[in-house]
Design a protein around this motif. Sequence first.
Motif, mmCIF file in Angstrom:
data_model
loop_
_atom_site.group_PDB
_atom_site.id
_atom_site.type_symbol
_atom_site.label_atom_id
_atom_site.label_comp_id
_atom_site.label_asym_id
_atom_site.label_seq_id
_atom_site.Cartn_x
_atom_site.Cartn_y
_atom_site.Cartn_z
ATOM 1 N N PRO A 17 0.816 -1.208 0.000
ATOM 2 C CA PRO A 17 0.000 0.000 0.000
ATOM 3 C C PRO A 17 0.857 1.268 0.000
ATOM 4 C CG PRO A 17 -0.345 -1.292 2.008
ATOM 5 C CD PRO A 17 0.684 -1.985 1.202
ATOM 6 N N CYS A 39 -1.903 -7.706 2.403
ATOM 7 C CA CYS A 39 -2.247 -7.054 1.138
ATOM 8 C C CYS A 39 -1.803 -7.961 -0.001
ATOM 9 C CB CYS A 39 -1.567 -5.698 1.035
ATOM 10 S SG CYS A 39 -2.019 -4.573 2.360
ATOM 11 N N ILE A 54 -3.134 -0.178 -3.989
ATOM 12 C CA ILE A 54 -3.789 0.207 -2.739
ATOM 13 C C ILE A 54 -3.208 1.558 -2.344
ATOM 14 C CG2 ILE A 54 -4.184 -0.364 -0.321
ATOM 15 C CD1 ILE A 54 -3.475 -3.318 -1.119
ATOM 16 N N LEU A 82 -6.648 -6.653 2.346
ATOM 17 C CA LEU A 82 -6.883 -5.788 1.195
ATOM 18 C C LEU A 82 -6.402 -6.527 -0.042
ATOM 19 C CD1 LEU A 82 -5.611 -2.388 2.672
ATOM 20 C CD2 LEU A 82 -7.925 -3.332 2.710
ATOM 21 N N ASN A 83 -7.318 -6.710 -1.026
ATOM 22 C CA ASN A 83 -7.024 -7.599 -2.146
ATOM 23 C C ASN A 83 -7.486 -7.034 -3.493
ATOM 24 O OD1 ASN A 83 -8.223 -10.871 -3.118
ATOM 25 N ND2 ASN A 83 -6.224 -10.017 -3.475
ATOM 26 N N ILE A 134 -7.901 -0.140 -4.694
ATOM 27 C CA ILE A 134 -8.567 0.126 -3.428
ATOM 28 C C ILE A 134 -8.005 1.454 -2.923
ATOM 29 C CG2 ILE A 134 -8.915 -0.611 -1.047
ATOM 30 C CD1 ILE A 134 -8.554 -3.518 -2.079
ATOM 31 N N THR A 162 -12.255 -6.608 5.375
ATOM 32 C CA THR A 162 -11.884 -7.219 4.100
ATOM 33 C C THR A 162 -12.376 -6.347 2.956
ATOM 34 O OG1 THR A 162 -12.029 -9.458 5.023
ATOM 35 C CG2 THR A 162 -12.182 -9.254 2.621
ATOM 36 N N ALA A 163 -11.489 -6.049 1.999
ATOM 37 C CA ALA A 163 -11.861 -5.331 0.774
ATOM 38 C C ALA A 163 -11.279 -6.105 -0.398
ATOM 39 C CB ALA A 163 -11.337 -3.904 0.786
ATOM 40 N N CYS A 222 -11.279 -6.465 -4.591
ATOM 41 C CA CYS A 222 -11.558 -5.677 -5.784
ATOM 42 C C CYS A 222 -11.069 -6.435 -7.016
ATOM 43 C CB CYS A 222 -10.829 -4.344 -5.613
ATOM 44 S SG CYS A 222 -10.893 -3.260 -7.005
#
Length: 193
Positions: free
Chosen positions: A28, A40, A46, A69-70, A78, A91-92, A94
């Motif tokens: 990120p 990540c 990110i 975060l993916n 993201i 959890t995100a 995308c």
Amino acid sequence: MSLFARIIRKLTRKSSVLFFRSISTAKPEGQFCAVAPMLCEGKGSIVVGEGTSFGYVEDADFWTSYVFLNPRTAGSKISIGKNCQICNHFTAICEGPGIEIGDNVLVGTSVNVYDTDFHEVDPERRLTGTPKTGKVVIEDNVWIGDRVTILKGSKIGKNSVVAAGAVVAGEFPANVVIGGVPARVIREINGGK
């Protein structure tokens, strides 16, 4: 709590954060604070705004979970704004046009945000088809309660509140409280102007 216990807790937390950072494939960008372990993964990007923090020690799931975060595809992104507070077990994922979270957003424990269906509904194409995607936008000053799921194509207007346990699908205006499965507007917030 004894000094020894505080030292052990701090060392355990820091080593867990460093471990997850070392095995992450996506890095990120931005100045943020990862109090909780953060994994990540993915080929996309990110971006996190200054002053945003992930995790809260004195909350549920802190010692048994991590932030995930993916951005799975090369073009997926993201984006999380400035001064957000994101609790544990967030959890995100995308795969499409992206997930965009504004500034000053509060996110409870065990919240999931997806910009994709992951698989097609048609049984003949579930394993081979292209899933539907849609950008997720969470505007400034939104408060998202615990155990909320936000699905592809959703938009939550600024200053709104999402009640715990809601499943959000669709667009919602600014300055409202939404909740339920599926989520709907429960009431307006009068002081949010």
